[in-house]
Motif scaffolding. Structure first.
Motif, PDB file in Angstrom:
ATOM      1  N   SER A 220       0.810  -1.227   0.000  1.00  0.00           N
ATOM      2  CA  SER A 220       0.000   0.000   0.000  1.00  0.00           C
ATOM      3  C   SER A 220       0.838   1.269   0.000  1.00  0.00           C
ATOM      4  CB  SER A 220      -0.949   0.019   1.196  1.00  0.00           C
ATOM      5  OG  SER A 220      -0.226   0.182   2.400  1.00  0.00           O
ATOM      6  N   GLY A 221       2.089   1.194   0.441  1.00  0.00           N
ATOM      7  CA  GLY A 221       2.941   2.379   0.463  1.00  0.00           C
ATOM      8  C   GLY A 221       2.607   3.315   1.600  1.00  0.00           C
ATOM      9  N   GLY A 222       3.073   4.548   1.495  1.00  0.00           N
ATOM     10  CA  GLY A 222       2.823   5.550   2.537  1.00  0.00           C
ATOM     11  C   GLY A 222       3.669   5.304   3.768  1.00  0.00           C
ATOM     12  N   GLY A 223       3.427   6.095   4.809  1.00  0.00           N
ATOM     13  CA  GLY A 223       4.245   5.958   5.992  1.00  0.00           C
ATOM     14  C   GLY A 223       3.529   6.209   7.297  1.00  0.00           C
ATOM     15  N   GLY A 224       2.307   6.703   7.284  1.00  0.00           N
ATOM     16  CA  GLY A 224       1.589   6.997   8.517  1.00  0.00           C
ATOM     17  C   GLY A 224       0.593   5.912   8.858  1.00  0.00           C
ATOM     18  N   GLN A 225      -0.043   6.053  10.037  1.00  0.00           N
ATOM     19  CA  GLN A 225      -1.003   5.033  10.450  1.00  0.00           C
ATOM     20  C   GLN A 225      -2.206   4.953   9.521  1.00  0.00           C
ATOM     21  OE1 GLN A 225      -1.857   5.987  14.513  1.00  0.00           O
ATOM     22  NE2 GLN A 225      -2.878   7.904  14.016  1.00  0.00           N
ATOM     23  N   GLU A 226      -2.487   6.038   8.823  1.00  0.00           N
ATOM     24  CA  GLU A 226      -3.593   6.027   7.870  1.00  0.00           C
ATOM     25  C   GLU A 226      -3.221   5.337   6.562  1.00  0.00           C
ATOM     26  OE1 GLU A 226      -1.186   9.683   7.115  1.00  0.00           O
ATOM     27  OE2 GLU A 226      -1.988   8.788   8.926  1.00  0.00           O
ATOM     28  N   ASP A 227      -1.944   5.045   6.358  1.00  0.00           N
ATOM     29  CA  ASP A 227      -1.473   4.384   5.137  1.00  0.00           C
ATOM     30  C   ASP A 227      -1.339   2.882   5.318  1.00  0.00           C
ATOM     31  OD1 ASP A 227      -1.264   6.735   3.624  1.00  0.00           O
ATOM     32  OD2 ASP A 227       0.634   7.213   4.578  1.00  0.00           O
ATOM     33  N   ALA A 228      -2.113   2.313   6.186  1.00  0.00           N
ATOM     34  CA  ALA A 228      -2.060   0.878   6.458  1.00  0.00           C
ATOM     35  C   ALA A 228      -2.742   0.088   5.342  1.00  0.00           C
ATOM     36  CB  ALA A 228      -2.761   0.596   7.790  1.00  0.00           C
ATOM     37  N   GLY A 229      -2.445  -1.217   5.319  1.00  0.00           N
ATOM     38  CA  GLY A 229      -3.166  -2.087   4.406  1.00  0.00           C
ATOM     39  C   GLY A 229      -4.662  -1.981   4.652  1.00  0.00           C
TER      40      GLY A 229
ATOM     41  N   MET B 277      -7.764 -12.595   5.938  1.00  0.00           N
ATOM     42  CA  MET B 277      -7.058 -11.834   4.904  1.00  0.00           C
ATOM     43  C   MET B 277      -5.564 -12.093   4.976  1.00  0.00           C
ATOM     44  SD  MET B 277      -9.278  -8.316   4.884  1.00  0.00           S
ATOM     45  CE  MET B 277      -8.180  -7.593   3.743  1.00  0.00           C
ATOM     46  N   ILE B 278      -4.882 -11.800   3.891  1.00  0.00           N
ATOM     47  CA  ILE B 278      -3.419 -11.760   3.860  1.00  0.00           C
ATOM     48  C   ILE B 278      -3.047 -10.296   3.665  1.00  0.00           C
ATOM     49  CG2 ILE B 278      -1.333 -12.470   2.647  1.00  0.00           C
ATOM     50  CD1 ILE B 278      -2.950 -14.990   1.754  1.00  0.00           C
ATOM     51  N   ILE B 279      -2.306  -9.749   4.624  1.00  0.00           N
ATOM     52  CA  ILE B 279      -1.954  -8.330   4.609  1.00  0.00           C
ATOM     53  C   ILE B 279      -0.432  -8.261   4.710  1.00  0.00           C
ATOM     54  CG2 ILE B 279      -2.272  -6.122   5.753  1.00  0.00           C
ATOM     55  CD1 ILE B 279      -4.938  -7.312   6.889  1.00  0.00           C
ATOM     56  N   THR B 280       0.226  -7.888   3.613  1.00  0.00           N
ATOM     57  CA  THR B 280       1.678  -7.984   3.553  1.00  0.00           C
ATOM     58  C   THR B 280       2.305  -6.848   2.744  1.00  0.00           C
ATOM     59  OG1 THR B 280       3.506  -9.483   2.987  1.00  0.00           O
ATOM     60  CG2 THR B 280       1.590  -9.539   1.542  1.00  0.00           C
TER      61      THR B 280
ATOM     62  N   VAL C 253     -10.635  -8.057  14.559  1.00  0.00           N
ATOM     63  CA  VAL C 253      -9.575  -8.424  13.620  1.00  0.00           C
ATOM     64  C   VAL C 253      -9.236  -9.880  13.929  1.00  0.00           C
ATOM     65  CG1 VAL C 253      -7.214  -7.970  12.845  1.00  0.00           C
ATOM     66  CG2 VAL C 253      -8.683  -6.067  13.548  1.00  0.00           C
ATOM     67  N   SER C 254      -9.566 -10.798  13.010  1.00  0.00           N
ATOM     68  CA  SER C 254      -9.363 -12.213  13.312  1.00  0.00           C
ATOM     69  C   SER C 254      -9.050 -13.041  12.075  1.00  0.00           C
ATOM     70  CB  SER C 254     -10.601 -12.793  13.998  1.00  0.00           C
ATOM     71  OG  SER C 254     -11.673 -12.882  13.096  1.00  0.00           O
ATOM     72  N   GLY C 255      -8.249 -14.076  12.300  1.00  0.00           N
ATOM     73  CA  GLY C 255      -7.960 -15.051  11.263  1.00  0.00           C
ATOM     74  C   GLY C 255      -7.111 -14.545  10.118  1.00  0.00           C
ATOM     75  N   ASN C 256      -6.316 -13.521  10.354  1.00  0.00           N
ATOM     76  CA  ASN C 256      -5.515 -12.906   9.292  1.00  0.00           C
ATOM     77  C   ASN C 256      -4.054 -13.333   9.362  1.00  0.00           C
ATOM     78  OD1 ASN C 256      -7.611 -10.937   8.292  1.00  0.00           O
ATOM     79  ND2 ASN C 256      -7.497 -10.352  10.443  1.00  0.00           N
ATOM     80  N   ILE C 257      -3.386 -13.256   8.219  1.00  0.00           N
ATOM     81  CA  ILE C 257      -1.934 -13.349   8.144  1.00  0.00           C
ATOM     82  C   ILE C 257      -1.447 -11.925   7.900  1.00  0.00           C
ATOM     83  CG2 ILE C 257       0.039 -14.233   6.852  1.00  0.00           C
ATOM     84  CD1 ILE C 257      -1.790 -16.641   6.109  1.00  0.00           C
ATOM     85  N   ILE C 258      -0.707 -11.395   8.864  1.00  0.00           N
ATOM     86  CA  ILE C 258      -0.232 -10.013   8.797  1.00  0.00           C
ATOM     87  C   ILE C 258       1.286 -10.075   8.891  1.00  0.00           C
ATOM     88  CG2 ILE C 258      -0.308  -7.746   9.893  1.00  0.00           C
ATOM     89  CD1 ILE C 258      -3.083  -8.622  11.059  1.00  0.00           C
ATOM     90  N   GLU C 259       1.964  -9.865   7.760  1.00  0.00           N
ATOM     91  CA  GLU C 259       3.397 -10.112   7.752  1.00  0.00           C
ATOM     92  C   GLU C 259       4.166  -9.178   6.828  1.00  0.00           C
ATOM     93  OE1 GLU C 259       4.018 -14.122   6.411  1.00  0.00           O
ATOM     94  OE2 GLU C 259       3.176 -13.734   4.449  1.00  0.00           O
ATOM     95  N   SER C 260       5.427  -9.030   7.156  1.00  0.00           N
ATOM     96  CA  SER C 260       6.397  -8.314   6.318  1.00  0.00           C
ATOM     97  C   SER C 260       5.979  -6.885   5.994  1.00  0.00           C
ATOM     98  CB  SER C 260       6.655  -9.110   5.030  1.00  0.00           C
ATOM     99  OG  SER C 260       7.119 -10.408   5.346  1.00  0.00           O
ATOM    100  N   ASN C 261       5.381  -6.209   6.974  1.00  0.00           N
ATOM    101  CA  ASN C 261       5.051  -4.793   6.816  1.00  0.00           C
ATOM    102  C   ASN C 261       6.223  -3.957   7.331  1.00  0.00           C
ATOM    103  OD1 ASN C 261       2.162  -4.925   5.854  1.00  0.00           O
ATOM    104  ND2 ASN C 261       2.081  -6.237   7.657  1.00  0.00           N
ATOM    105  N   SER C 262       6.407  -2.756   6.800  1.00  0.00           N
ATOM    106  CA  SER C 262       7.557  -1.940   7.178  1.00  0.00           C
ATOM    107  C   SER C 262       7.390  -1.252   8.533  1.00  0.00           C
ATOM    108  CB  SER C 262       7.859  -0.896   6.097  1.00  0.00           C
ATOM    109  OG  SER C 262       6.764  -0.023   5.931  1.00  0.00           O
TER     110      SER C 262
END
Length: 146
Positions: free
Chosen positions: A14-23, A37-40, A57-66
């Motif tokens: 998704s890019g960006g750098g602030g909390q509003e720029d999240a997946g 979901m897969i959020i990476t 927020v449940s059952g997600n794979i949340i990985e490799s975010n900056s």
């Protein structure tokens, strides 16, 4: 937005750098669900902030975010459970100025800035598994865990 269900998608880069720029960003939203979901590769995986309450927020794979895997800021009564949160460059779950959230049965693995942070001590961390160099610690209360 309120009472929105997001499920079964892959969100990446998704890019960006602030909390509003999240997946996935929930800003002043209530009763929403983010599941299966897969959020990476985003700046932050999931950001729940500024008075966003009673979300799931449940059952997600949340990985490799900056940044953080999950950023929980100034939001209460949310449920975060059954997620795999791993290899994020900052803390796996970051809770700041938030209280009465239920955070349980998550796998927090190899997040570079630490596995979890909770500055209020008023959230419930139940049966959350932390994997740090092969050690699993269960039912940890508020702290920064490396």
């Amino acid at each position: 937005m309120n009472n929105v269900v997001i499920s079964g998608l892959t969100i990446k880069n998704s890019g960006g750098g602030g909390q509003e720029d999240a997946g996935v960003a929930i800003y002043k939203g209530n009763g929403n669900t983010v599941s299966n979901m897969i959020i990476t590769g985003n700046s932050v995986g999931v950001s729940i902030y500024q008075g966003s309450n009673n979300n799931i927020v449940s059952g997600n794979i949340i990985e490799s975010n900056s940044g953080y895997g999950i950023n929980l800021y100034a939001s209460n009564n949310n449920k975060i459970f059954n997620n795999n949160i791993k290899n994020n460059k900052k803390i796996g779950i970051y809770a700041y100025s938030s209280k009465t959230n239920s955070i349980f049965q998550n796998n927090l693995i190899d997040n570079n800035g630490g596995q979890a942070y909770d500055n209020s001590g008023l959230n419930s961390w139940i049966w959350t598994k932390w994997e740090i160099t092969g050690v699993i610690i269960k039912a940890v209360e508020s702290m920064l865990l490396h």
